[in-house]
Structure formats: C-alpha cells, structure tokens
Design an enzyme around this catalytic site. Sequence first.
Site, PDB file in Angstrom:
ATOM      1  N   SER A 110       0.799  -1.236   0.000  1.00 28.42           N
ATOM      2  CA  SER A 110       0.000   0.000   0.000  1.00 28.42           C
ATOM      3  C   SER A 110       0.829   1.283   0.000  1.00 28.42           C
ATOM      4  O   SER A 110       0.262   2.367  -0.174  1.00 28.42           O
ATOM      5  CB  SER A 110      -0.917   0.024   1.213  1.00 28.42           C
ATOM      6  OG  SER A 110      -1.963  -0.879   1.023  1.00 28.42           O
TER       7      SER A 110
ATOM      8  N   LYS B 172       0.370   3.517  -2.861  1.00 26.00           N
ATOM      9  CA  LYS B 172      -0.857   4.303  -3.096  1.00 26.00           C
ATOM     10  C   LYS B 172      -0.633   5.829  -3.177  1.00 26.00           C
ATOM     11  O   LYS B 172      -1.181   6.473  -4.068  1.00 26.00           O
ATOM     12  CB  LYS B 172      -1.904   3.959  -2.040  1.00 26.00           C
ATOM     13  CG  LYS B 172      -2.438   2.527  -2.176  1.00 26.00           C
ATOM     14  CD  LYS B 172      -3.271   2.122  -0.977  1.00 26.00           C
ATOM     15  CE  LYS B 172      -3.838   0.717  -1.110  1.00 26.00           C
ATOM     16  NZ  LYS B 172      -4.511   0.259   0.116  1.00 26.00           N
TER      17      LYS B 172
ATOM     18  N   TYR C 205      -3.034  -3.018 -10.555  1.00 27.92           N
ATOM     19  CA  TYR C 205      -3.007  -2.770  -9.099  1.00 27.92           C
ATOM     20  C   TYR C 205      -2.219  -3.879  -8.386  1.00 27.92           C
ATOM     21  O   TYR C 205      -1.388  -3.600  -7.508  1.00 27.92           O
ATOM     22  CB  TYR C 205      -4.450  -2.684  -8.573  1.00 27.92           C
ATOM     23  CG  TYR C 205      -4.516  -2.582  -7.063  1.00 27.92           C
ATOM     24  CD1 TYR C 205      -4.195  -1.386  -6.411  1.00 27.92           C
ATOM     25  CD2 TYR C 205      -4.880  -3.684  -6.289  1.00 27.92           C
ATOM     26  CE1 TYR C 205      -4.230  -1.306  -5.025  1.00 27.92           C
ATOM     27  CE2 TYR C 205      -4.925  -3.605  -4.908  1.00 27.92           C
ATOM     28  CZ  TYR C 205      -4.598  -2.412  -4.274  1.00 27.92           C
ATOM     29  OH  TYR C 205      -4.628  -2.332  -2.902  1.00 27.92           O
TER      30      TYR C 205
ATOM     31  N   TYR D 111      -4.754   4.342   7.771  1.00 22.72           N
ATOM     32  CA  TYR D 111      -6.096   3.738   7.853  1.00 22.72           C
ATOM     33  C   TYR D 111      -6.813   4.136   9.144  1.00 22.72           C
ATOM     34  O   TYR D 111      -6.788   5.305   9.521  1.00 22.72           O
ATOM     35  CB  TYR D 111      -6.005   2.215   7.708  1.00 22.72           C
ATOM     36  CG  TYR D 111      -5.242   1.816   6.477  1.00 22.72           C
ATOM     37  CD1 TYR D 111      -5.717   2.162   5.219  1.00 22.72           C
ATOM     38  CD2 TYR D 111      -4.044   1.129   6.555  1.00 22.72           C
ATOM     39  CE1 TYR D 111      -5.020   1.818   4.078  1.00 22.72           C
ATOM     40  CE2 TYR D 111      -3.346   0.786   5.409  1.00 22.72           C
ATOM     41  CZ  TYR D 111      -3.849   1.134   4.194  1.00 22.72           C
ATOM     42  OH  TYR D 111      -3.170   0.792   3.061  1.00 22.72           O
TER      43      TYR D 111
ATOM     44  N   VAL E  67       1.210  -3.700   4.051  1.00 28.74           N
ATOM     45  CA  VAL E  67       1.084  -4.975   4.771  1.00 28.74           C
ATOM     46  C   VAL E  67       2.323  -5.858   4.734  1.00 28.74           C
ATOM     47  O   VAL E  67       2.395  -6.842   5.470  1.00 28.74           O
ATOM     48  CB  VAL E  67      -0.117  -5.830   4.297  1.00 28.74           C
ATOM     49  CG1 VAL E  67      -1.417  -5.317   4.835  1.00 28.74           C
ATOM     50  CG2 VAL E  67      -0.126  -5.995   2.814  1.00 28.74           C
TER      51      VAL E  67
HETATM   52  O1  DON Z   1      -4.837  -4.588  -1.711  1.00 36.42           O
HETATM   53  C1  DON Z   1      -4.195  -5.281  -0.934  1.00 36.42           C
HETATM   54  O2  DON Z   1      -4.769  -6.064  -0.224  1.00 36.42           O
HETATM   55  C2  DON Z   1      -2.675  -5.185  -0.803  1.00 36.42           C
HETATM   56  N1  DON Z   1      -2.006  -5.516  -1.946  1.00 36.42           N
HETATM   57  C3  DON Z   1      -2.226  -3.857  -0.285  1.00 36.42           C
HETATM   58  C4  DON Z   1      -2.727  -3.684   1.092  1.00 36.42           C
HETATM   59  C5  DON Z   1      -1.847  -2.970   2.033  1.00 36.42           C
HETATM   60  O3  DON Z   1      -0.645  -2.925   1.967  1.00 36.42           O
HETATM   61  C6  DON Z   1      -2.594  -2.400   3.166  1.00 36.42           C
HETATM   62  N2  DON Z   1      -1.726  -1.771   4.087  1.00 36.42           N
HETATM   63  N3  DON Z   1      -1.529  -1.841   5.226  1.00 36.42           N
END
Ligand code: DON
Length: 328
Positions: free
Chosen positions: A71, A74, A196, A248, A266
């Site tokens: 993320s 983003k 994405y 978040y 993540v």
């Molecule tokens: O969309 C997703 O689930 C992941 N590829 C990215 C999520 C993410 O890193 C959320 N962050 N804490």
Amino acid sequence: MNTTSNIEKHQLQQIIEDLHKRYESNHDGDVAAYIPELLKADPAHFGVALVTNKGQIFETGNTNQEFSIQSISKPLTFGLALEIYGQDKVSKYVGIEPSGDAFNSIMLDDNTNRPFNPMVNAGAITVTAMLYEHYGSEAFDIMLNHFGNAAGRELKFDEEVYKSESKTGHRNRAIAHLLLNFGMVHENIEPALDLYFKQCAILVNTRDLAMMAATIANVGENPVTSKEVFGMNSVRNIMSIMFTCGMYDFSGEWAYKVGVPAKSGVSGGLMAIVNRQMGIATYSPRLDKRGNSIRGINACIELSNELGLHAFDYLNNGSSFLNIIIKK
Ligand code: DON
C-alpha cells in the site's frame, strides 16, 4: 552509500541505532497471511533509514532487504494521477475524507458513491484504473519508472507476490465491481486490477522508501539525483492525504502521536515525511490488527518525540530541525 564514515558518529545515525536496539526485541504482531507469499518474510527483519533533503543517508539494520511495496504505492500512484489529470478530475472519482475503516473495506461514500480516499483499497483501485485508462498497456512500465525516479534507482517487481495476490484478491475484485456498478471505474476492470496487483508487488528496500519520502519532502525533487518526480501542487495533496488517511483506522492516533504524513503497507514497510526536512522509513513485517508495522509505529513515535518532528510540536522543530540538529 554510507555517510557515517566520520570518526565521530553523526547524531542522527546514533539516534536510529539506539532506536533499532530498543525495538528489535519487540516480537509483538504477526506477518500478513492473507497474501500467502507474504508469509515468507522473516519476522526478525528490522530496518530504519533516514534521508535528508540534502541527500544525506542514515541507515541501520536490514535496510538492504527487499520487500513488496504494497500500500505504500498508493500515495505514489495518487501523485501520478494528479500529474496526469489534475486534482479536479481525480476528485470526481475519489474523495479526500478519512474512512475510519479498514484498508480493504467494501464500502463507498453513501452521498457521492466515491471511495472515501485514495489510501484505502477502493480509492487506490480507482486511481490505478485511471492510470490504466490513460496509459493502457504501458501503464506498468511508466509506473515502475516513476517509482524508480522517486527511489533514485531502477526497481523491479516480485512475480510470485503478484501471482499470489492476483490469485487470492477476491475482495479487491469485489471492490472493483462495486466501483464499476457506480461508474467510478471504466469497463476494463480486469487489466486495471492486474495493474493494481503488480503495483503492490514492486520491490523496494527501506532505503528506497526513505528516499521516496525524502523526494516528497524535498518538494518533489529527488535529493540525490535532483530529478523532478512530482510537481509542487501534487506534493501538497499527497502529504495532506497521507496525514489524514495514510495509516487507515489508526490515522487519527498517528496524527496525534507522530504528527507527520505517513503510509504503511502490509509487507511491513512504513514511510513518513517531514516536510522540507527529510524522509523516514522503517521495515519490520510484524503487523498489528490494522495491518501496520508494530516496530515501525513505535520507532516513529519515539523518533518524532526525540527530534520534535510533530507538525504541532511546541518547539516547531519539524520545520527546522535539520538546522538545529545537523551541524556536521
Ligand atoms: O490490496 C491489498 O490487499 C494489498 N495488496 C495492499 C494492502 C496494504 O498494503 C494495506 N496496508 N496496510
């Protein structure tokens, strides 16, 4: 590059080494499991890096270890969309309000049918769909090049992480179809989702993240290569959205305790920006329930307190601490 070859250790180097020592014994939290490939991360890894807007680099721990950006991509794709479309057009499809919800929540703003902001998955998928609409099949190479300019080196992506996320990304597909239902994304939703998933699998290390953060801190110009990566207005918008939505449903507490724009991922990365001063990055894959790195959060809270980085710190060091602290 090692900027700490002076006999006397630089104060910032000493500070991050002390931080690293204090938090490496913290084994709270778990490595993300919902993308199977992420489970391969070594939970012991811990890196901390700082890059000043003069291009000085300070680092300690596993700062060379590569991991997928997840993320933290983003704010960078949001910046790219702002460069292409401008704020008004982007705002038609993505809001700028914190959602107070989990990053993968299947939810849109009831009043506008837009995703709440570009930091949650719904908003990020919308932004990526806009990039796909503009660049088509060249979108990923352009994105990779752009991220590389911010990091100051050529980047690659992790094929296995990409495949793993694509195979298991049913929640993101559900979000994309909800967006399609409300006309927030175009019909080409499969290739946009594919983009994405690839964007999340771009490989970075802790130093790259600190350099990306320093590029934003340095009004969009990479402080080492001097390459202009983001325009002035985009930088302001990127930092605003990171400040209010980057962590978040922990964004409020983060703003309260750390007080600088930030973004987590993540895989365990975290990047934070001290406007006009420096970029901060940490990597530690043990996460809390909200998907934020536990050691990363602790290290940033302490760094912010120690250096007075909080935007509303009574010393206001956040806007001038390099002049105060960096004398060498
Ligand atoms: O969309 C997703 O689930 C992941 N590829 C990215 C999520 C993410 O890193 C959320 N962050 N804490």
